[in-house]
Write a protein that holds these residues in place. Sequence first.
Motif, PDB file in Angstrom:
ATOM      1  N   ALA B 241     -23.150 -75.999  72.989  1.00 16.99           N
ATOM      2  CA  ALA B 241     -24.024 -76.594  72.175  1.00 16.99           C
ATOM      3  C   ALA B 241     -23.926 -76.429  70.650  1.00 16.99           C
ATOM      4  CB  ALA B 241     -25.605 -76.018  72.440  1.00 16.99           C
ATOM      5  N   SER B 242     -22.950 -75.375  70.341  1.00 21.18           N
ATOM      6  CA  SER B 242     -22.687 -75.297  68.974  1.00 21.18           C
ATOM      7  C   SER B 242     -21.504 -76.278  68.543  1.00 21.18           C
ATOM      8  CB  SER B 242     -22.198 -73.951  68.618  1.00 21.18           C
ATOM      9  OG  SER B 242     -23.197 -72.745  69.047  1.00 21.18           O
ATOM     10  N   SER B 316     -25.207 -75.152  78.350  1.00 19.51           N
ATOM     11  CA  SER B 316     -26.518 -75.408  78.060  1.00 19.51           C
ATOM     12  C   SER B 316     -27.427 -74.718  78.957  1.00 19.51           C
ATOM     13  CB  SER B 316     -27.057 -76.670  77.607  1.00 19.51           C
ATOM     14  OG  SER B 316     -26.788 -77.641  78.779  1.00 19.51           O
ATOM     15  N   ASP B 317     -26.864 -74.542  80.370  1.00 21.74           N
ATOM     16  CA  ASP B 317     -27.681 -73.950  81.555  1.00 21.74           C
ATOM     17  C   ASP B 317     -27.472 -72.402  81.387  1.00 21.74           C
ATOM     18  OD1 ASP B 317     -24.943 -73.775  82.126  1.00 21.74           O
ATOM     19  OD2 ASP B 317     -25.057 -74.809  83.976  1.00 21.74           O
ATOM     20  N   GLY B 318     -26.754 -72.013  80.413  1.00 24.52           N
ATOM     21  CA  GLY B 318     -26.610 -70.492  80.351  1.00 24.52           C
ATOM     22  C   GLY B 318     -25.327 -70.006  81.058  1.00 24.52           C
TER      23      GLY B 318
END
Lengths: 333, 333
Positions: B241-242, B316-318
């Motif tokens: 996400a970054s 994004s789901d960790g």
Amino acid sequence: MSRLSEDELIQAIRKLLSGQAPGVVVGPGDDAALVEMGDRLGVLSTDMLVEGVDFELGLTSPHDLGYKALAVNVSDLAAMAASPRFALVALGLPKDVEPSWVVELYGGLREAADEYALSIVGGDLSSASQIVLSVTVTGEVSNRGAVTRAGAGPGDRLCVTGALGAAAGGLTLARERPRDASTAWGRDLLLALNRPVARVGEGQTLAQFGATAMIDLSDGLSLDLARMCRESGVGARVVSASIPIHPALAELARALPGVEPLRLAMEGGEDFELLATLPEESVAPAAATLGERFGTRLTDLGEILQAGEGILLAGSDGRDRPLEPRGWDHFAG
Amino acid sequence: MSRLSEDELIQAIRKLLSGQAPGVVVGPGDDAALVEMGDRLGVLSTDMLVEGVDFELGLTSPHDLGYKALAVNVSDLAAMAASPRFALVALGLPKDVEPSWVVELYGGLREAADEYALSIVGGDLSSASQIVLSVTVTGEVSNRGAVTRAGAGPGDRLCVTGALGAAAGGLTLARERPRDASTAWGRDLLLALNRPVARVGEGQTLAQFGATAMIDLSDGLSLDLARMCRESGVGARVVSASIPIHPALAELARALPGVEPLRLAMEGGEDFELLATLPEESVAPAAATLGERFGTRLTDLGEILQAGEGILLAGSDGRDRPLEPRGWDHFAG
């Protein structure tokens, strides 16, 4: 490219690149560039070898090709009286080239690097439709030691190292008379073609004896002499009978009646001998020193004239004729 | 070339070129070579651009091609935190290329040379069956100022300048959606493709803030990160996400539904942004300084890990997944 010769295009490019350039002592147009580098001068040169143009795969091994690619760049530094230091190699390869071929090529590059005491420090790989090998060499020379193409003056003697025409003879032999490749004279010619010698020590020695201009013979005596005369703003008179024709060309001419040794020596190219101008009194001691130190002959070919006198070839009949700058032009034909 | 990837071939060549080399601080394998040069370090880099491989004639003007050829070499120097000084240009040309095309090419080279304050000091011309442009750039950096690919350590932050994927987006646009070329977002993408910016000032600033390793993104984030990790002997964790995806890619994805912006940003190549590792405490002040001095964003992408932890992409789901080094390989396919 049909409308411009290589030299005309180079002139157009030089004009475009002209202008103030801090740190540049000699820019485009000489054997190599000279740039300020602390208390010495940096020397930079680049050469591109293209399959089918500068070499033919069937006629050269990858090892020899690598060796030659580096040696011909070192020759440009030799013609500035510089010492080679570092090299970069960019390589374009068709997809069907075997990795072993590439490894052998680098073996040849490495052998030449070791021989000329320089290090290959980087490079680039790309795919291409034909093999393209682009080598850049850097070197150094003392601030006063560099010899460009531009310093020849009327009255200087015009001299050349070694013998001429052997590389062109080797190419002719490889193409038209391969069955003589293993004769003693055939081997000499092929060695000249495939393993050229950069005259590094000779260039520095000629500089010490006061060489006023120097160029390496990559495109043939007549074309490279014309370049030196243009850069120096002088003319020249070459004595035909003095041109040191490589002795193996006589054998080649016996085997292949169409071969003209004098023409190969004057227009053949790829000899990588040094053409230098010297004060008259330096010629004999420089020749003696080159012989002692390197076993290399130095031949007095003639004299430097005023520009208006042109570039002349003195024939054995005592008459002078204009010496046309014919030789290797990448875009000719 | 089917049996070896470009990286495998480079490894084989490096092995062949290894050994003692006086004056060589960093040899083959980094963005550029570092060599001793008086009280500073000389920096040397070379790049070959081949028609049909690295550029397509129909999609680029000769002026842009010349500009880009020089800028991408300067980018290699930027990734060492060095200042460019001199360039050499070797050019292979088919016989049917117009002289005016060559003059425009040199106009672009000259414009980039002026922009990056370097001088084109030499070159070579050859004929070839496709256009080949081989550029070598030299530069310099203080003895302690150079940043290689090899200094990243666990705990360092992984940062990148600018935004990613725009050049690949520009290529996709030029090939598949030329009618959007004149939109604002289309122009942004084409500009990124045709007029890349070498982050020279940014590289030097990142070095001043203690960057431990640096590489320019020529072949895509995932492949160039893998190279940096291999040279440094570390792993890394990138937070998906970054990743700073170029905003114009969202427009391109609307126009061309097959386009995946994140994939272009990670694997697209030719962004020539700098990927650098920094001590954690340096990231915020370095980002502030890059913004003030150059208007360039610096994004924290994640962290450097031990080698055994691998190279990971945090979704994004960790969850962490292996980040496969996919990107531009000249010999793939």
